[in-house]
Design an enzyme around this catalytic site. Structure first.
Site, PDB file in Angstrom:
ATOM      1  N   PHE A   8       0.831  -1.109   0.134  1.00  0.00           N
ATOM      2  CA  PHE A   8       0.056   0.103  -0.132  1.00  0.00           C
ATOM      3  C   PHE A   8       1.080   1.112   0.006  1.00  0.00           C
ATOM      4  O   PHE A   8       0.907   1.743   0.896  1.00  0.00           O
ATOM      5  CB  PHE A   8      -1.060  -0.047   1.100  1.00  0.00           C
ATOM      6  CG  PHE A   8      -2.272   0.834   1.070  1.00  0.00           C
ATOM      7  CD1 PHE A   8      -3.000   0.544  -0.008  1.00  0.00           C
ATOM      8  CD2 PHE A   8      -2.538   1.779   1.818  1.00  0.00           C
ATOM      9  CE1 PHE A   8      -4.299   1.323  -0.227  1.00  0.00           C
ATOM     10  CE2 PHE A   8      -3.550   2.588   1.800  1.00  0.00           C
ATOM     11  CZ  PHE A   8      -4.403   2.442   0.510  1.00  0.00           C
ATOM     12  N   LYS A 125       7.956  -5.323 -11.527  1.00  0.00           N
ATOM     13  CA  LYS A 125       8.857  -6.168 -12.824  1.00  0.00           C
ATOM     14  C   LYS A 125       9.640  -7.412 -12.172  1.00  0.00           C
ATOM     15  O   LYS A 125       9.946  -8.326 -13.137  1.00  0.00           O
ATOM     16  CB  LYS A 125       9.668  -5.144 -13.418  1.00  0.00           C
ATOM     17  CG  LYS A 125       9.252  -3.964 -13.725  1.00  0.00           C
ATOM     18  CD  LYS A 125      10.159  -2.718 -13.798  1.00  0.00           C
ATOM     19  CE  LYS A 125      10.723  -2.118 -12.626  1.00  0.00           C
ATOM     20  NZ  LYS A 125       9.394  -0.989 -12.227  1.00  0.00           N
ATOM     21  N   GLY A 207      11.857  13.892  -7.181  1.00  0.00           N
ATOM     22  CA  GLY A 207      11.097  12.797  -6.965  1.00  0.00           C
ATOM     23  C   GLY A 207      11.034  11.776  -8.131  1.00  0.00           C
ATOM     24  O   GLY A 207      10.450  10.566  -8.245  1.00  0.00           O
ATOM     25  N   LYS A 225      12.317  -4.329 -17.836  1.00  0.00           N
ATOM     26  CA  LYS A 225      11.361  -4.114 -18.601  1.00  0.00           C
ATOM     27  C   LYS A 225      11.529  -4.777 -20.092  1.00  0.00           C
ATOM     28  O   LYS A 225      10.759  -5.153 -20.543  1.00  0.00           O
ATOM     29  CB  LYS A 225      11.088  -2.717 -18.861  1.00  0.00           C
ATOM     30  CG  LYS A 225      10.676  -1.971 -17.357  1.00  0.00           C
ATOM     31  CD  LYS A 225      10.838  -0.503 -17.164  1.00  0.00           C
ATOM     32  CE  LYS A 225      10.288   0.062 -15.969  1.00  0.00           C
ATOM     33  NZ  LYS A 225      10.833   1.542 -15.940  1.00  0.00           N
TER      34      LYS A 225
HETATM   35  N1  LIG Z   1       5.802   4.314  -8.310  1.00  0.00           N
HETATM   36  C1  LIG Z   1       5.690   4.101  -9.707  1.00  0.00           C
HETATM   37  O1  LIG Z   1       5.439   5.146 -10.280  1.00  0.00           O
HETATM   38  C2  LIG Z   1       5.819   2.876 -10.252  1.00  0.00           C
HETATM   39  C3  LIG Z   1       5.450   2.576 -11.651  1.00  0.00           C
HETATM   40  C4  LIG Z   1       5.506   1.529 -12.152  1.00  0.00           C
HETATM   41  C5  LIG Z   1       5.543   0.322 -11.439  1.00  0.00           C
HETATM   42  N2  LIG Z   1       6.150   0.393 -10.244  1.00  0.00           N
HETATM   43  C6  LIG Z   1       6.534  -0.951  -9.377  1.00  0.00           C
HETATM   44  O2  LIG Z   1       5.387  -0.994  -8.366  1.00  0.00           O
HETATM   45  C7  LIG Z   1       5.655  -1.616  -7.206  1.00  0.00           C
HETATM   46  C8  LIG Z   1       5.249  -0.562  -6.206  1.00  0.00           C
HETATM   47  O3  LIG Z   1       5.766   0.593  -6.361  1.00  0.00           O
HETATM   48  P1  LIG Z   1       5.395   1.947  -5.390  1.00  0.00           P
HETATM   49  O4  LIG Z   1       5.937   2.816  -6.018  1.00  0.00           O
HETATM   50  O5  LIG Z   1       3.889   1.634  -4.769  1.00  0.00           O
HETATM   51  O6  LIG Z   1       6.187   1.183  -3.918  1.00  0.00           O
HETATM   52  P2  LIG Z   1       6.310   1.701  -2.485  1.00  0.00           P
HETATM   53  O7  LIG Z   1       5.709   3.250  -2.417  1.00  0.00           O
HETATM   54  O8  LIG Z   1       7.738   1.550  -2.113  1.00  0.00           O
HETATM   55  O9  LIG Z   1       5.310   0.599  -1.843  1.00  0.00           O
HETATM   56  C9  LIG Z   1       5.705  -0.519  -1.779  1.00  0.00           C
HETATM   57  C10 LIG Z   1       4.642  -1.228  -0.662  1.00  0.00           C
HETATM   58  O10 LIG Z   1       4.879  -2.716  -0.521  1.00  0.00           O
HETATM   59  C11 LIG Z   1       4.665  -2.889   0.954  1.00  0.00           C
HETATM   60  N3  LIG Z   1       5.474  -4.146   1.249  1.00  0.00           N
HETATM   61  C12 LIG Z   1       6.667  -4.321   1.253  1.00  0.00           C
HETATM   62  N4  LIG Z   1       6.997  -5.560   1.322  1.00  0.00           N
HETATM   63  C13 LIG Z   1       5.715  -6.252   1.838  1.00  0.00           C
HETATM   64  C14 LIG Z   1       5.207  -7.441   2.305  1.00  0.00           C
HETATM   65  N5  LIG Z   1       6.336  -8.529   2.169  1.00  0.00           N
HETATM   66  N6  LIG Z   1       4.189  -7.727   2.241  1.00  0.00           N
HETATM   67  C15 LIG Z   1       3.284  -6.650   2.086  1.00  0.00           C
HETATM   68  N7  LIG Z   1       3.684  -5.481   1.652  1.00  0.00           N
HETATM   69  C16 LIG Z   1       4.753  -5.199   1.371  1.00  0.00           C
HETATM   70  C17 LIG Z   1       5.219  -1.624   1.608  1.00  0.00           C
HETATM   71  O11 LIG Z   1       4.731  -1.487   2.798  1.00  0.00           O
HETATM   72  P3  LIG Z   1       4.953  -0.271   3.990  1.00  0.00           P
HETATM   73  O12 LIG Z   1       4.276   0.722   3.407  1.00  0.00           O
HETATM   74  O13 LIG Z   1       4.843  -0.737   5.123  1.00  0.00           O
HETATM   75  O14 LIG Z   1       6.697   0.114   3.664  1.00  0.00           O
HETATM   76  C18 LIG Z   1       4.571  -0.598   0.745  1.00  0.00           C
HETATM   77  O15 LIG Z   1       3.340  -0.288   1.232  1.00  0.00           O
HETATM   78  C19 LIG Z   1       7.293  -1.715  -7.394  1.00  0.00           C
HETATM   79  O16 LIG Z   1       7.565  -3.010  -7.748  1.00  0.00           O
HETATM   80  C20 LIG Z   1       7.559  -0.539  -8.266  1.00  0.00           C
HETATM   81  O17 LIG Z   1       8.838  -0.780  -9.117  1.00  0.00           O
HETATM   82  C21 LIG Z   1       5.976   1.685  -9.414  1.00  0.00           C
END
Ligand SMILES: NC(=O)c1ccc[n+]([C@@H]2O[C@H](COP(=O)([O-])OP(=O)(O)OC[C@H]3O[C@@H](n4cnc5c(N)ncnc54)[C@H](OP(=O)(O)O)[C@@H]3O)[C@@H](O)[C@H]2O)c1
Length: 346
Positions: A8, A125, A207, A225
């Site tokens: 989340f 990914k 950011g 990717k």
């Molecule tokens: N942000 C972007 O623009 C973007 C775009 C495309 C793809 N992605 C991909 O999408 C994924 C998520 O990105 P994000 O930006 O949302 O990352 P993020 O903001 O770092 O959020 C990751 C979430 O995963 C949770 N988490 C980590 N380990 C966990 C576990 N074992 N069980 C349950 N939850 C767990 C974290 O918990 P906490 O909140 O407690 O730390 C956090 O809520 C990544 O793989 C990223 O590469 C991101």
């Protein structure tokens, strides 16, 4: 459509906001009525089979740091795997990070969800870069869908285009800028004539880059990717081990200025044809791939259709949420079709 959100952070919080803001539209246009029945982050879990309140989820996460503080419906004894296996849901939306080279925890989340016959939408990914053919087979064996539009290009509907283009035609190569962070850094080095260290700091302040940018700079993010694109577009059975990749760490301001004298920019290009490669390449100002800032640009070349280039923002919360929503609509349509098929067979 009952949803479990695993992770989340930026992505699933954006998804929650968008689902709540667009609920009327989604229902009216696509018959999509998503209900979030469980959410986990690294510290806790909230479950309500009747549906969790999106606004409250976001507020609790912001104020308390974990969805585990959601009033009345917190489930401290359940981790994400327990939730995936035991909570009644149609779709698992997996959005946890892949740190370094380790595809966990995402790989186990996706595998368990498919085995439990839940459709999966992921933006992560890492698991696909190591095990995409196996995971797609597992989905097909369990008669569920594995969708991953948000893993490449976020708002750019490149994976959807590939699925459509591949019908009746053959994609022979894919190439492009798949990582906005490195593109921002290289663009700023050229435009402001600054060293990489300075451009990186700027990217972090805005950011565009993570505190640890090593996955981006080393080319690993682009390589992941590229694996996804090549497997989907060209029917390869590739994994990250098949990609030769060089990042931008050794590019100097001098290299960038030399390229500029020749009306070129240095770009980190991922390309798939016979081989899968990621490397810095000089690109002419006239090329469609010569996009600036944090933009992505991807060119597909097919036997009949020739070249098609898509340009857009390859990351960001709302952009990635839009990709997840496209996937949820696809899944909803496939569920509706299979119900209709079942009725015809009866
Ligand atoms: N942000 C972007 O623009 C973007 C775009 C495309 C793809 N992605 C991909 O999408 C994924 C998520 O990105 P994000 O930006 O949302 O990352 P993020 O903001 O770092 O959020 C990751 C979430 O995963 C949770 N988490 C980590 N380990 C966990 C576990 N074992 N069980 C349950 N939850 C767990 C974290 O918990 P906490 O909140 O407690 O730390 C956090 O809520 C990544 O793989 C990223 O590469 C991101």
């Amino acid at each position: 459509l009952k949803l479990i959100l695993i992770g989340f952070g930026v992505v699933n919080q954006s998804l929650t906001k968008v689902l709540s803001q667009k609920s009327n539209d989604l229902l009216r246009k696509y018959g999509l009525k998503p209900k979030i029945v469980a959410v986990t982050d690294s510290q806790g879990t909230a479950i309500n089979p009747e549906g969790l309140d999106p606004e409250l989820l976001l507020r609790v996460k912001q104020l308390k740091g974990t969805v585990g503080s959601y009033p009345r419906f917190s489930q401290p004894s359940m981790n994400s795997i327990d939730v995936i296996e035991n909570v009644d849901a149609d779709v698992v939306v997996e959005a946890t990070p892949t740190l370094g080279g380790d595809p966990e925890p995402g790989l186990s989340h996706i595998r368990k969800a498919l085995i439990a016959k839940r459709h999966v939408v992921t933006t992560n990914k890492g698991p696909l870069a190591v095990a995409m053919p196996t995971l797609l087979n597992l989905a097909s064996k369990n008669d569920v869908r594995l969708r991953f539009s948000g893993t490449v290009g976020a708002a750019i509907p490149i994976l959807d285009l590939i699925e459509k283009c591949a019908k009746g035609d053959k994609i022979v190569s894919v190439s492009g800028i798949l990582n906005g962070t490195t593109n921002y850094i290289l663009t700023r080095m050229a435009e402001a004539e600054i060293e990489m260290k300075e451009a990186l700091k700027e990217a972090q302040r805005l950011g565009y880059a993570e505190r640890d940018p090593s996955c981006d700079l080393s080319g690993l993010d682009t390589a992941r990717k590229l694996v996804i694109l090549a497997n989907l577009a060209m029917g390869k059975q590739a994994s990250i081990k098949d990609v030769e990749f060089t990042g931008i760490e050794n590019i100097t301001l001098n290299d960038v200025l030399e390229a500029k004298k020749a009306s070129c920019m240095i770009k980190l290009i991922g390309s798939a044809s016979d081989r899968l490669k990621v490397e810095p390449v000089k690109i002419s100002y006239n090329s469609l791939l010569c996009v600036r800032g944090a933009m992505n640009a991807i060119t597909l070349k097919s036997e009949l259709g020739g070249e098609i280039t898509l340009i857009g923002k390859g990351a960001g919360g709302p952009e990635t949420a839009s990709a997840i929503i496209r996937d949820l609509i696809e899944i909803k349509c496939s569920i509706t079709e299979s119900i209709a098929r079942g009725k015809i067979l009866q």
